[in-house]
Motif scaffolding. Structure first.
Motif, PDB file in Angstrom:
ATOM      1  N   LEU A 154       0.836  -1.197   0.000  1.00 23.56           N
ATOM      2  CA  LEU A 154       0.000   0.000   0.000  1.00 23.56           C
ATOM      3  C   LEU A 154       0.874   1.252   0.000  1.00 23.56           C
ATOM      4  O   LEU A 154       0.664   2.189  -0.791  1.00 23.56           O
ATOM      5  CB  LEU A 154      -0.915  -0.017   1.231  1.00 23.56           C
ATOM      6  N   HIS A 155       1.865   1.277   0.878  1.00 22.53           N
ATOM      7  CA  HIS A 155       2.744   2.441   0.972  1.00 22.53           C
ATOM      8  C   HIS A 155       3.540   2.631  -0.323  1.00 22.53           C
ATOM      9  O   HIS A 155       3.709   3.770  -0.803  1.00 22.53           O
ATOM     10  CB  HIS A 155       3.684   2.284   2.163  1.00 22.53           C
ATOM     11  N   GLN A 156       4.022   1.556  -0.888  1.00 20.92           N
ATOM     12  CA  GLN A 156       4.792   1.644  -2.131  1.00 20.92           C
ATOM     13  C   GLN A 156       3.942   2.162  -3.286  1.00 20.92           C
ATOM     14  O   GLN A 156       4.390   2.987  -4.089  1.00 20.92           O
ATOM     15  CB  GLN A 156       5.386   0.274  -2.476  1.00 20.92           C
ATOM     16  N   LEU A 157       2.719   1.688  -3.388  1.00 17.57           N
ATOM     17  CA  LEU A 157       1.838   2.134  -4.469  1.00 17.57           C
ATOM     18  C   LEU A 157       1.553   3.631  -4.357  1.00 17.57           C
ATOM     19  O   LEU A 157       1.645   4.374  -5.352  1.00 17.57           O
ATOM     20  CB  LEU A 157       0.532   1.340  -4.446  1.00 17.57           C
ATOM     21  N   LEU A 158       1.207   4.078  -3.166  1.00 17.18           N
ATOM     22  CA  LEU A 158       0.857   5.485  -3.004  1.00 17.18           C
ATOM     23  C   LEU A 158       2.083   6.385  -3.095  1.00 17.18           C
ATOM     24  O   LEU A 158       1.984   7.536  -3.533  1.00 17.18           O
ATOM     25  CB  LEU A 158       0.143   5.684  -1.672  1.00 17.18           C
ATOM     26  N   SER A 159       3.238   5.889  -2.697  1.00 14.00           N
ATOM     27  CA  SER A 159       4.468   6.684  -2.775  1.00 14.00           C
ATOM     28  C   SER A 159       4.952   6.846  -4.215  1.00 14.00           C
ATOM     29  O   SER A 159       5.569   7.867  -4.553  1.00 14.00           O
ATOM     30  CB  SER A 159       5.580   6.036  -1.945  1.00 14.00           C
ATOM     31  N   ASN A 160       4.678   5.851  -5.053  1.00 14.46           N
ATOM     32  CA  ASN A 160       5.294   5.823  -6.374  1.00 14.46           C
ATOM     33  C   ASN A 160       4.350   6.144  -7.524  1.00 14.46           C
ATOM     34  O   ASN A 160       4.779   6.180  -8.671  1.00 14.46           O
ATOM     35  CB  ASN A 160       5.936   4.452  -6.612  1.00 14.46           C
ATOM     36  N   HIS A 161       3.063   6.344  -7.236  1.00 18.29           N
ATOM     37  CA  HIS A 161       2.159   6.738  -8.313  1.00 18.29           C
ATOM     38  C   HIS A 161       2.584   8.106  -8.844  1.00 18.29           C
ATOM     39  O   HIS A 161       2.804   9.050  -8.096  1.00 18.29           O
ATOM     40  CB  HIS A 161       0.713   6.807  -7.829  1.00 18.29           C
ATOM     41  N   GLY A 162       2.705   8.182 -10.168  1.00 20.95           N
ATOM     42  CA  GLY A 162       3.188   9.398 -10.800  1.00 20.95           C
ATOM     43  C   GLY A 162       4.689   9.467 -10.939  1.00 20.95           C
ATOM     44  O   GLY A 162       5.205  10.334 -11.651  1.00 20.95           O
ATOM     45  N   GLU A 163       5.406   8.551 -10.281  1.00 21.03           N
ATOM     46  CA  GLU A 163       6.874   8.503 -10.353  1.00 21.03           C
ATOM     47  C   GLU A 163       7.356   7.244 -11.056  1.00 21.03           C
ATOM     48  O   GLU A 163       8.274   7.293 -11.875  1.00 21.03           O
ATOM     49  CB  GLU A 163       7.465   8.561  -8.940  1.00 21.03           C
ATOM     50  N   ASP A 164       6.755   6.127 -10.732  1.00 24.66           N
ATOM     51  CA  ASP A 164       7.124   4.836 -11.310  1.00 24.66           C
ATOM     52  C   ASP A 164       6.112   4.468 -12.386  1.00 24.66           C
ATOM     53  O   ASP A 164       4.903   4.473 -12.141  1.00 24.66           O
ATOM     54  CB  ASP A 164       7.157   3.770 -10.220  1.00 24.66           C
ATOM     55  N   ALA A 165       6.602   4.129 -13.582  1.00 24.31           N
ATOM     56  CA  ALA A 165       5.708   3.900 -14.725  1.00 24.31           C
ATOM     57  C   ALA A 165       4.767   2.721 -14.485  1.00 24.31           C
ATOM     58  O   ALA A 165       3.573   2.786 -14.820  1.00 24.31           O
ATOM     59  CB  ALA A 165       6.526   3.672 -15.994  1.00 24.31           C
ATOM     60  N   LYS A 166       5.280   1.633 -13.905  1.00 22.14           N
ATOM     61  CA  LYS A 166       4.437   0.451 -13.698  1.00 22.14           C
ATOM     62  C   LYS A 166       3.367   0.701 -12.642  1.00 22.14           C
ATOM     63  O   LYS A 166       2.206   0.321 -12.822  1.00 22.14           O
ATOM     64  CB  LYS A 166       5.301  -0.754 -13.319  1.00 22.14           C
ATOM     65  N   VAL A 167       3.762   1.324 -11.536  1.00 27.57           N
ATOM     66  CA  VAL A 167       2.791   1.630 -10.488  1.00 27.57           C
ATOM     67  C   VAL A 167       1.727   2.580 -11.013  1.00 27.57           C
ATOM     68  O   VAL A 167       0.527   2.411 -10.759  1.00 27.57           O
ATOM     69  CB  VAL A 167       3.504   2.219  -9.257  1.00 27.57           C
ATOM     70  N   THR A 168       2.154   3.589 -11.771  1.00 23.23           N
ATOM     71  CA  THR A 168       1.203   4.552 -12.325  1.00 23.23           C
ATOM     72  C   THR A 168       0.229   3.873 -13.271  1.00 23.23           C
ATOM     73  O   THR A 168      -0.990   4.106 -13.195  1.00 23.23           O
ATOM     74  CB  THR A 168       1.964   5.673 -13.045  1.00 23.23           C
ATOM     75  N   GLU A 169       0.736   3.018 -14.139  1.00 21.03           N
ATOM     76  CA  GLU A 169      -0.146   2.303 -15.068  1.00 21.03           C
ATOM     77  C   GLU A 169      -1.112   1.396 -14.317  1.00 21.03           C
ATOM     78  O   GLU A 169      -2.294   1.309 -14.660  1.00 21.03           O
ATOM     79  CB  GLU A 169       0.690   1.487 -16.050  1.00 21.03           C
ATOM     80  N   LEU A 170      -0.622   0.737 -13.276  1.00 23.28           N
ATOM     81  CA  LEU A 170      -1.485  -0.161 -12.513  1.00 23.28           C
ATOM     82  C   LEU A 170      -2.660   0.596 -11.905  1.00 23.28           C
ATOM     83  O   LEU A 170      -3.821   0.191 -12.057  1.00 23.28           O
ATOM     84  CB  LEU A 170      -0.678  -0.852 -11.415  1.00 23.28           C
ATOM     85  N   LEU A 171      -2.390   1.689 -11.218  1.00 24.74           N
ATOM     86  CA  LEU A 171      -3.467   2.403 -10.539  1.00 24.74           C
ATOM     87  C   LEU A 171      -4.310   3.241 -11.498  1.00 24.74           C
ATOM     88  O   LEU A 171      -5.468   3.537 -11.193  1.00 24.74           O
ATOM     89  CB  LEU A 171      -2.898   3.294  -9.433  1.00 24.74           C
ATOM     90  N   ASP A 172      -3.764   3.608 -12.639  1.00 23.95           N
ATOM     91  CA  ASP A 172      -4.552   4.352 -13.626  1.00 23.95           C
ATOM     92  C   ASP A 172      -5.505   3.451 -14.397  1.00 23.95           C
ATOM     93  O   ASP A 172      -6.596   3.873 -14.780  1.00 23.95           O
ATOM     94  CB  ASP A 172      -3.639   5.083 -14.620  1.00 23.95           C
ATOM     95  N   SER A 173      -5.099   2.209 -14.634  1.00 19.70           N
ATOM     96  CA  SER A 173      -5.879   1.347 -15.521  1.00 19.70           C
ATOM     97  C   SER A 173      -6.580   0.197 -14.807  1.00 19.70           C
ATOM     98  O   SER A 173      -7.463  -0.437 -15.389  1.00 19.70           O
ATOM     99  CB  SER A 173      -4.968   0.757 -16.610  1.00 19.70           C
ATOM    100  N   ARG A 174      -6.226  -0.054 -13.557  1.00 21.54           N
ATOM    101  CA  ARG A 174      -6.778  -1.186 -12.830  1.00 21.54           C
ATOM    102  C   ARG A 174      -7.045  -0.787 -11.383  1.00 21.54           C
ATOM    103  O   ARG A 174      -6.766   0.334 -10.979  1.00 21.54           O
ATOM    104  CB  ARG A 174      -5.825  -2.384 -12.921  1.00 21.54           C
ATOM    105  N   VAL A 175      -7.580  -1.704 -10.597  1.00 23.74           N
ATOM    106  CA  VAL A 175      -7.866  -1.415  -9.193  1.00 23.74           C
ATOM    107  C   VAL A 175      -7.317  -2.547  -8.333  1.00 23.74           C
ATOM    108  O   VAL A 175      -7.357  -3.720  -8.728  1.00 23.74           O
ATOM    109  CB  VAL A 175      -9.379  -1.226  -8.947  1.00 23.74           C
ATOM    110  N   VAL A 176      -6.766  -2.176  -7.192  1.00 22.81           N
ATOM    111  CA  VAL A 176      -6.303  -3.142  -6.191  1.00 22.81           C
ATOM    112  C   VAL A 176      -7.241  -3.067  -4.996  1.00 22.81           C
ATOM    113  O   VAL A 176      -7.436  -1.993  -4.417  1.00 22.81           O
ATOM    114  CB  VAL A 176      -4.859  -2.842  -5.754  1.00 22.81           C
ATOM    115  N   TYR A 177      -7.825  -4.205  -4.655  1.00 17.74           N
ATOM    116  CA  TYR A 177      -8.619  -4.325  -3.430  1.00 17.74           C
ATOM    117  C   TYR A 177      -7.714  -4.965  -2.377  1.00 17.74           C
ATOM    118  O   TYR A 177      -7.356  -6.140  -2.489  1.00 17.74           O
ATOM    119  CB  TYR A 177      -9.856  -5.180  -3.663  1.00 17.74           C
ATOM    120  N   LEU A 178      -7.352  -4.188  -1.372  1.00 21.15           N
ATOM    121  CA  LEU A 178      -6.325  -4.614  -0.421  1.00 21.15           C
ATOM    122  C   LEU A 178      -6.913  -4.686   0.983  1.00 21.15           C
ATOM    123  O   LEU A 178      -7.328  -3.680   1.555  1.00 21.15           O
ATOM    124  CB  LEU A 178      -5.165  -3.611  -0.456  1.00 21.15           C
ATOM    125  N   CYS A 179      -6.934  -5.905   1.549  1.00 11.70           N
ATOM    126  CA  CYS A 179      -7.453  -6.137   2.903  1.00 11.70           C
ATOM    127  C   CYS A 179      -6.281  -6.547   3.795  1.00 11.70           C
ATOM    128  O   CYS A 179      -5.870  -7.706   3.797  1.00 11.70           O
ATOM    129  CB  CYS A 179      -8.514  -7.237   2.885  1.00 11.70           C
TER     130      CYS A 179
END
Length: 567
Positions: A89-114
Motif C-alpha cells: 500500500l505504501h509503495q503504491l501510493l508513494s510511487n504513483h506518478g513517479e514509477d511507470a508500472k505503479v502509475t499504469e497499474l493504478l490508472d488502468s486497474r484497481v487493487v482491493y487490499l485487505c
C-alpha cells in the motif's frame, strides 16, 4: 490530486486494531484520489474488516476496472502478512506518478487490499497477555471453557509463550551432546541418559494428579481458511472448517465482496511461514489440472520466484501437511469456483536464515538432522541476541512444581520474522504484485463510427480490444464453470432516436490477450489473429447531431463508455 505527506509507518512492528484503523484513515486522507477506505463487514467481536480500494479515481470508478485482490492475516498470529499488505500500500501510493508500472497499474486497474481479514485473532495475538490461536476468537466447536488439561498460555507473565520441560527417564527429548541448551529427539532404543518430557508453556485447569497431562486444543477451534465454499468438509475431515461454508462473518464478508465484484481476475493471500509461493491445486495433481491454466500458473509463478527470491511450488505436490490428506481453503474457492488466478504466499523461513538450504518444506518439521538445530541455535545467538532460542530457566509452576521454561520463541522468530527482518521480507513482493496486476485483461475502445445510409439512417459501430496479457476470462476454469461473462455491448438511444436493426444489448465474444500461445504448435500460423478484438454494429434512425451512448463491459476486463455524435 492531494500531495499531502503520506504516513510513515514502522514496518518493524505490528499494529493493533485502533492503530491500524487510524493508519489506513491517514492514507485515505493523504491521497483521497487514489485510496478509499471501506469496511467489508464486522468480525465476530464487532471490529471493522478494512478494505483499501486503490485506483486513480480520475480515470474511472473501481467497479469499471480490472481488479486484483490481496489480503493478509486470516490466521491470528501470522501478523507479518498484514505488514506485507501495508508495505505494498505504501509503495503504491508513494510511487504513483513517479514509477511507470505503479502509475499504469493504478490508472488502468484497481487493487482491493485487505490488510487484516481476521482482526479479532490478531488483536488476541498482540494483547498484553497474548494467546496464539489459529484464527477466529469464536468458541468452536463448543462454547464452554476447559475444565481439565493444560491450556497453552503465558504462565510466567513475560509476554511470551515458550516451552516447558520436566526431567523424566521416559521423556522423548535429550540435551544435544555438544550443546546442552538444545533439546534433540531421543534415538531409537536409546537408554541410560538424561531425558525430558516437553510441553507448551501453560497452566493446568485442575491440579496435577502426578500422572496425566493432556494439552487442550484452543477453545477457539476455527480455521477461517477452511471455511470457504470450495471443497468444504465437516470437522471430522477438515479441522476448524466451521458448521457450514461461510458460517463465519470474516469469510462471509470476503466471499460476498468478491462475488459482487466480478472484475476481480486474480488474488494473492499472505500467510506465514515457510518462505514459498504456493499455487493451486490443493485437491488435484498437475496432471489433472486444465493444461492451459497450469501453463500460465507456472509462467507467472516463475516470475514470482525470480522477483521475490521465494521458490514457487505446488500445494498438491510439495506442501501437504500429511501425504494422505488434502488442504483446501481460499485458493480452491477463488480458482476452483471463480476461475480467477490465486496464490498463497508463506512469508519468512528461519531455517533458510540459519543456512539450511536443502530441505523439504513440510517433512523437515517432522524430521531433520540435529546439525540443523545447531545452525538455528547459532543463528539465534549471533543474529537474534539469543532470543529465538531461549535458555532454560527454573520456574515454580503452580500445579507441576519445579519446571524449566525456554526453547524456541515460535511466535516472534518462527511464525514471524524478528523486527529487524520484517521490512526486508515484505519488500520482496511489490514488484511481483505490481506485475501480476498489470497482466490482467484490460478492455479498451478502439473506434466508434457512424456511416450514413440514407435520410436520418446510420450504420453505427463500436470496436473494442483487450489490451491485457491475460484473456478476458483469465482462466479456462472460468469458462468451464461459466463464471466469466464475455464482452457485452449496449447502445443508449436518446429521445428521437430509434433502432432499425440490431439489439440494444449484444452478447459478444471473449477476448484473448497478448500472452503467447501455450502450445507446442505455436510455430504454426495463428488462425485467430485478431481474437483480442470485437465489433458491435447497429442501424439507427436519428437526426444528424444526435448523441448516441455506448457501453462495452467484459467482466474481468472492465468497462468502457463513449459517446458518438451523428453527422
Amino acid at each position: 490530486m492531494s500531495t499531502a505527506a503520506l504516513p510513515t509507518p514502522a514496518f518493524d512492528r505490528f499494529y493493533r486494531h485502533e492503530e491500524l484503523t487510524q493508519l489506513l484513515r491517514d492514507y485515505a486522507e493523504a491521497r483521497p484520489g487514489l485510496v478509499e477506505l471501506r469496511s467489508l463487514g464486522r468480525s465476530h467481536e464487532g471490529r471493522d474488516i478494512w478494505l483499501a480500494v486503490l485506483t486513480n479515481q480520475a480515470t474511472g470508478a473501481d467497479a469499471d476496472k480490472p481488479a486484483f485482490w490481496v489480503d493478509g492475516n486470516i490466521h491470528a498470529a501470522e501478523l507479518t502478512a498484514s505488514t506485507a499488505c501495508l508495505y505494498w500500500l505504501h509503495q503504491l501510493l508513494s510511487n504513483h506518478g513517479e514509477d511507470a508500472k505503479v502509475t499504469e497499474l493504478l490508472d488502468s486497474r484497481v487493487v482491493y487490499l485487505c490488510p487484516r481479514l481476521n482482526p479479532d485473532g490478531a488483536e488476541l495475538a498482540l494483547a498484553d497477555v497474548p494467546r496464539h490461536i489459529r484464527s477466529s476468537t469464536r468458541p468452536y466447536p463448543f462454547d464452554e471453557p476447559h475444565v481439565e488439561g493444560l491450556t497453552v498460555q503465558d504462565a510466567d507473565g513475560d509476554g511470551r509463550i515458550l516451552q516447558m520441560r520436566i526431567r523424566d527417564p521416559n521423556g522423548s527429548w535429550k540435551p544435544h551432546p555438544e550443546e546442552p541448551r538444545l533439546l534433540v529427539p531421543r534415538e531409537p532404543g536409546e537408554f541410560g541418559g538424561s531425558y525430558y518430557r516437553v510441553m507448551p508453556e501453560g497452566l493446568l485447569e485442575q491440579g496435577f494428579d502426578g500422572t496425566g497431562i493432556r494439552v487442550n486444543r484452543d477453545r477457539e477451534g476455527l480455521d477461517l481458511n477452511r471455511n470457504f465454499p470450495a471443497y468444504w468438509r465437516q470437522e471430522f475431515e477438515q479441522q476448524g472448517a466451521g458448521p457450514y461454508p461461510t458460517s463465519e462473518p470474516e469469510v462471509r464478508a470476503m466471499v460476498d465482496f468478491i462475488v459482487r465484484h466480478p472484475n476481480i481476475g486474480a488474488a494473492v493471500s499472505f500467510h506465514t511461514h515457510s518462505g514459498v509461493i504456493l499455487r493451486p491445486m490443493g485437491t488435484q495433481s498437475d496432471d489433472d489440472m486444465t493444461p492451459e491454466d497450469l501453463w500460465i500458473y507456472k509462467r507467472l509463478s516463475d516470475l514470482g520466484a525470480k522477483l521475490t527470491g521465494y521458490p514457487a511450488i505446488s500445494i498438491w505436490h510439495d506442501f501437504k501437511y500429511h501425504p494422505k490428506e488434502i488442504i483446501t481453503g481460499t485458493q480452491d474457492w477463488v480458482y476452483e469456483h471463480l476461475g480467477a488466478l490465486f496464490w498463497t504466499v508463506e512469508i519468512w523461513a528461519p531455517n533458510k536464515e540459519a543456512g539450511i538450504t536443502e530441505y523439504d518444506w513440510i517433512h523437515w518439521y517432522r524430521d531433520h538432522p540435529p546439525e540443523d538445530d545447531l545452525k538455528l541455535l547459532k543463528w539465534s545467538d549471533e543474529h537474534c541476541e539469543g532470543r529465538a532460542h531461549n535458555d532454560w530457566r527454573p520456574f515454580a509452576h503452580p500445579q507441576l512444581g519445579e519446571v524449566e521454561i525456554g526453547g524456541w520463541d515460535r511466535m516472534n522468530y518462527w511464525r514471524n520474522p524478528p523486527p529487524k527482518y520484517r521490512e526486508r521480507e515484505v519488500a520482496r513482493f511489490p514488484a511481483w504484485l505490481t506485475q501480476l496486476g498489470l497482466t490482467l485483461p484490460k478492455l479498451q475502445l478502439l473506434s466508434a463510427s457512424a456511416e450514413p445510409l440514407g435520410p436520418q439512417t446510420w450504420r453505427v459501430a463500436v470496436v473494442v480490444g483487450n489490451a491485457g496479457y491475460l484473456p478476458s476470462y483469465v482462466t479456462k476454469r472460468a469458462l468451464e464453470r461459466k463464471v466469466a461473462r464475455a464482452c457485452v455491448f449496449e447502445l443508449e438511444l436518446p429521445p428521437g432516436a430509434s433502432l432499425v436493426n440490431g439489439k440494444r444489448r449484444i452478447e459478444g465474444p471473449q477476448l484473448e490477450g497478448h500472452a503467447p500461445k501455450n502450445s507446442l504448435q505455436a510455430f504454426l500460423p495463428e488462425r485467430e489473429v485478431t481474437a483480442d478484438r470485437a465489433r458491435a454494429e447497429w442501424i439507427v434512425r436519428a437526426p444528424a447531431g444526435t448523441v448516441l451512448g455506448f457501453k462495452a463491459a467484459s467482466g474481468r476486463a472492465g468497462t468502457v463508455r463513449c459517446e458518438l455524435t451523428l453527422g
